[in-house]
Design an enzyme around this catalytic site. Structure first.
Site, PDB file in Angstrom:
ATOM      1  N   MET A  23       0.864  -1.174   0.000  1.00  0.00           N
ATOM      2  CA  MET A  23       0.000   0.000   0.000  1.00  0.00           C
ATOM      3  C   MET A  23       0.904   1.228   0.000  1.00  0.00           C
ATOM      4  O   MET A  23       1.636   1.449   0.966  1.00  0.00           O
ATOM      5  CB  MET A  23      -0.902   0.011   1.243  1.00  0.00           C
ATOM      6  CG  MET A  23      -1.822  -1.189   1.335  1.00  0.00           C
ATOM      7  SD  MET A  23      -2.913  -1.295  -0.102  1.00  0.00           S
ATOM      8  CE  MET A  23      -3.457  -2.982  -0.036  1.00  0.00           C
ATOM      9  N   LYS A  99     -13.250   0.175 -13.516  1.00  0.00           N
ATOM     10  CA  LYS A  99     -14.328  -0.618 -12.926  1.00  0.00           C
ATOM     11  C   LYS A  99     -15.117   0.215 -11.938  1.00  0.00           C
ATOM     12  O   LYS A  99     -14.572   1.086 -11.261  1.00  0.00           O
ATOM     13  CB  LYS A  99     -13.785  -1.869 -12.236  1.00  0.00           C
ATOM     14  CG  LYS A  99     -12.970  -1.610 -10.979  1.00  0.00           C
ATOM     15  CD  LYS A  99     -13.015  -2.789 -10.016  1.00  0.00           C
ATOM     16  CE  LYS A  99     -14.353  -2.949  -9.359  1.00  0.00           C
ATOM     17  NZ  LYS A  99     -14.741  -1.860  -8.431  1.00  0.00           N
ATOM     18  N   SER A 149     -19.862  -3.431 -12.237  1.00  0.00           N
ATOM     19  CA  SER A 149     -20.212  -4.492 -11.285  1.00  0.00           C
ATOM     20  C   SER A 149     -21.660  -4.337 -10.824  1.00  0.00           C
ATOM     21  O   SER A 149     -22.262  -3.276 -10.953  1.00  0.00           O
ATOM     22  CB  SER A 149     -19.253  -4.460 -10.088  1.00  0.00           C
ATOM     23  OG  SER A 149     -19.355  -3.216  -9.432  1.00  0.00           O
ATOM     24  N   CYS A 179     -13.923  -2.625  -4.275  1.00  0.00           N
ATOM     25  CA  CYS A 179     -12.498  -2.236  -4.214  1.00  0.00           C
ATOM     26  C   CYS A 179     -11.596  -3.463  -4.270  1.00  0.00           C
ATOM     27  O   CYS A 179     -10.587  -3.482  -4.981  1.00  0.00           O
ATOM     28  CB  CYS A 179     -12.213  -1.475  -2.924  1.00  0.00           C
ATOM     29  SG  CYS A 179     -13.316  -0.078  -2.644  1.00  0.00           S
TER      30      CYS A 179
HETATM   31  N1  LIG Z   1     -26.575  -9.020  -4.637  1.00  0.00           N
HETATM   32  C1  LIG Z   1     -25.421  -9.483  -5.167  1.00  0.00           C
HETATM   33  N2  LIG Z   1     -25.359 -10.766  -5.622  1.00  0.00           N
HETATM   34  C2  LIG Z   1     -24.232 -11.249  -6.161  1.00  0.00           C
HETATM   35  N3  LIG Z   1     -23.083 -10.533  -6.273  1.00  0.00           N
HETATM   36  C3  LIG Z   1     -23.084  -9.269  -5.841  1.00  0.00           C
HETATM   37  C4  LIG Z   1     -24.249  -8.668  -5.268  1.00  0.00           C
HETATM   38  N4  LIG Z   1     -23.950  -7.382  -4.937  1.00  0.00           N
HETATM   39  C5  LIG Z   1     -22.664  -7.191  -5.286  1.00  0.00           C
HETATM   40  N5  LIG Z   1     -22.143  -8.311  -5.838  1.00  0.00           N
HETATM   41  C6  LIG Z   1     -20.766  -8.504  -6.310  1.00  0.00           C
HETATM   42  O1  LIG Z   1     -19.932  -7.760  -5.436  1.00  0.00           O
HETATM   43  C7  LIG Z   1     -18.812  -7.246  -6.132  1.00  0.00           C
HETATM   44  C8  LIG Z   1     -18.754  -5.752  -5.951  1.00  0.00           C
HETATM   45  O2  LIG Z   1     -19.780  -5.169  -6.682  1.00  0.00           O
HETATM   46  P1  LIG Z   1     -20.553  -3.859  -6.243  1.00  0.00           P
HETATM   47  O3  LIG Z   1     -21.253  -3.358  -7.464  1.00  0.00           O
HETATM   48  O4  LIG Z   1     -21.356  -4.103  -5.011  1.00  0.00           O
HETATM   49  O5  LIG Z   1     -19.315  -2.908  -5.913  1.00  0.00           O
HETATM   50  P2  LIG Z   1     -19.244  -1.507  -5.234  1.00  0.00           P
HETATM   51  O6  LIG Z   1     -20.594  -0.866  -5.125  1.00  0.00           O
HETATM   52  O7  LIG Z   1     -18.196  -0.746  -5.962  1.00  0.00           O
HETATM   53  O8  LIG Z   1     -18.697  -1.932  -3.791  1.00  0.00           O
HETATM   54  P3  LIG Z   1     -17.915  -1.100  -2.662  1.00  0.00           P
HETATM   55  O9  LIG Z   1     -18.188   0.359  -2.900  1.00  0.00           O
HETATM   56  O10 LIG Z   1     -18.474  -1.622  -1.371  1.00  0.00           O
HETATM   57  O11 LIG Z   1     -16.458  -1.428  -2.815  1.00  0.00           O
HETATM   58  C9  LIG Z   1     -18.974  -7.693  -7.562  1.00  0.00           C
HETATM   59  O12 LIG Z   1     -18.201  -8.872  -7.739  1.00  0.00           O
HETATM   60  C10 LIG Z   1     -20.481  -7.981  -7.687  1.00  0.00           C
HETATM   61  O13 LIG Z   1     -20.769  -8.953  -8.662  1.00  0.00           O
HETATM   62  C1  LIG Z   2     -17.412   3.525   2.681  1.00  0.00           C
HETATM   63  C2  LIG Z   2     -16.340   4.133   1.866  1.00  0.00           C
HETATM   64  N1  LIG Z   2     -16.181   5.503   1.828  1.00  0.00           N
HETATM   65  C3  LIG Z   2     -15.170   5.857   1.052  1.00  0.00           C
HETATM   66  S1  LIG Z   2     -14.355   4.576   0.340  1.00  0.00           S
HETATM   67  C4  LIG Z   2     -15.385   3.453   1.098  1.00  0.00           C
HETATM   68  C5  LIG Z   2     -15.216   1.996   0.936  1.00  0.00           C
HETATM   69  C6  LIG Z   2     -16.066   1.386  -0.098  1.00  0.00           C
HETATM   70  O1  LIG Z   2     -15.723   1.715  -1.365  1.00  0.00           O
END
Ligand SMILES: Nc1ncnc2c1ncn2[C@@H]1O[C@H](COP(=O)(O)OP(=O)(O)OP(=O)(O)O)[C@@H](O)[C@H]1O
Ligand SMILES: Cc1ncsc1CCO
Length: 257
Positions: A23, A99, A149, A179
């Site tokens: 990191m 992504k 995603s 992430c």
């Molecule tokens: N209800 C669900 N069922 C199956 N897979 C899910 C579901 N929700 C999220 N995922 C999976 O979780 C991963 C992260 O997707 P998501 O779109 O939730 O990311 P995000 O909103 O950027 O997450 P974060 O901000 O918490 O890092 C992906 O691999 C997605 O396929």
């Molecule tokens: C909750 C949150 N706030 C900024 S980054 C982060 C982690 C999920 O992307």
């Protein structure tokens, strides 16, 4: 270069899959790190103007030697600062893969009026057909790979497009699932240099099939117990790969779109 919320989780995911995380928020050491042959994740989750300037330095260092770089525009549609941040980063160099969830990728694509209320996407505004079109056209425009995603993930390099329906609902109930998906993909892109889309798809499948296995375990009672089980299941899939056992891939739910 990930956000302050998920640094520890992301490092543990990287270790579980056999990668070697470091990191670093210091753009001045990015040249040395790029020379080690790894991949870079630029995650905007807790960016400030100082962090953005470090991101731009690191982006230039990896671009200079062709090291794979992923942009995760976390919360891109939530604030004006983040919308401007996305533009500044995209103007500052080349990202092999961008992504994000639906709100983030719509913002990257240039949609007006996207209203994220936090880092989550919120309720989907687009049907699957429109999500596929948006991902494909944005990837073609940027000459890179775009991954949106969600319950169904959509990924495209502008020519080849796939939907992936693996995963588990608990991924949507923990912080940092998007992430650390980026961490996983960047790790595989560092190794598979020929076909970046193949690398990204392999990362998504490994990540989501591990999540399915974890979510089905009897000792997993909710999002809290899911996290350590998920890290264990990533580790188990990595061990199976090392043994040459690829049966885990039979669970893949992938379709060409
Ligand atoms: N209800 C669900 N069922 C199956 N897979 C899910 C579901 N929700 C999220 N995922 C999976 O979780 C991963 C992260 O997707 P998501 O779109 O939730 O990311 P995000 O909103 O950027 O997450 P974060 O901000 O918490 O890092 C992906 O691999 C997605 O396929
Ligand atoms: C909750 C949150 N706030 C900024 S980054 C982060 C982690 C999920 O992307």
């Amino acid at each position: 270069m990930t956000n302050l919320v998920v640094q520890n989780f992301a490092a543990n995911v990287a270790l579980a899959i056999g990668a070697s995380p470091i990191m670093s928020n210091n753009g001045l050491e990015a040249g040395d790190l790029a020379a080690l042959g790894g991949g870079l994740v630029v995650n905007m989750g807790t960016t400030t103007s100082e962090i953005r300037s470090n991101h731009l330095k690191a982006l230039a260092a990896y671009n200079a030697i062709g090291g794979p770089v992923i942009l995760d525009p976390v919360g891109a549609g939530a604030t004006q600062q983040r919308r401007e941040g996305v533009k500044a980063l995209m103007a500052g160099g080349y990202f092999d893969l961008i992504k994000g969830n639906e709100g983030e990728i719509r913002t990257v694509a240039g949609a007006q009026g996207v209203k994220q209320h936090g880092v989550d996407s919120g309720a989907s505004q687009l049907d699957l057909k429109d999500r596929i079109t948006l991902v494909k056209t944005t990837a073609a425009r940027e000459s890179n790979i775009v991954l949106m995603s969600g319950v169904v993930d959509v990924i495209s390099d502008g020519e080849r497009t796939f939907t992936i329906s693996n995963g588990h609902k608990y991924l949507g109930e923990i912080t940092g699932s998007g992430c650390t998906l980026g961490t996983t993909i960047a790790s595989i892109m560092a190794v598979e240099r020929e076909d970046k889309l193949l690398a990204a798809v392999a990362g998504i499948l490994m990540y989501e099939i591990a999540a399915e296995r974890a979510g089905e375990r009897e000792d997993v009672k909710g999002p809290g117990t899911f996290v350590p089980a998920f890290i264990d299941e990533l580790y188990h899939i990595r061990e199976e790969c090392v043994r040459g056992d690829g049966k885990w891939m039979e669970a893949a739910k992938i379709e060409s779109a």
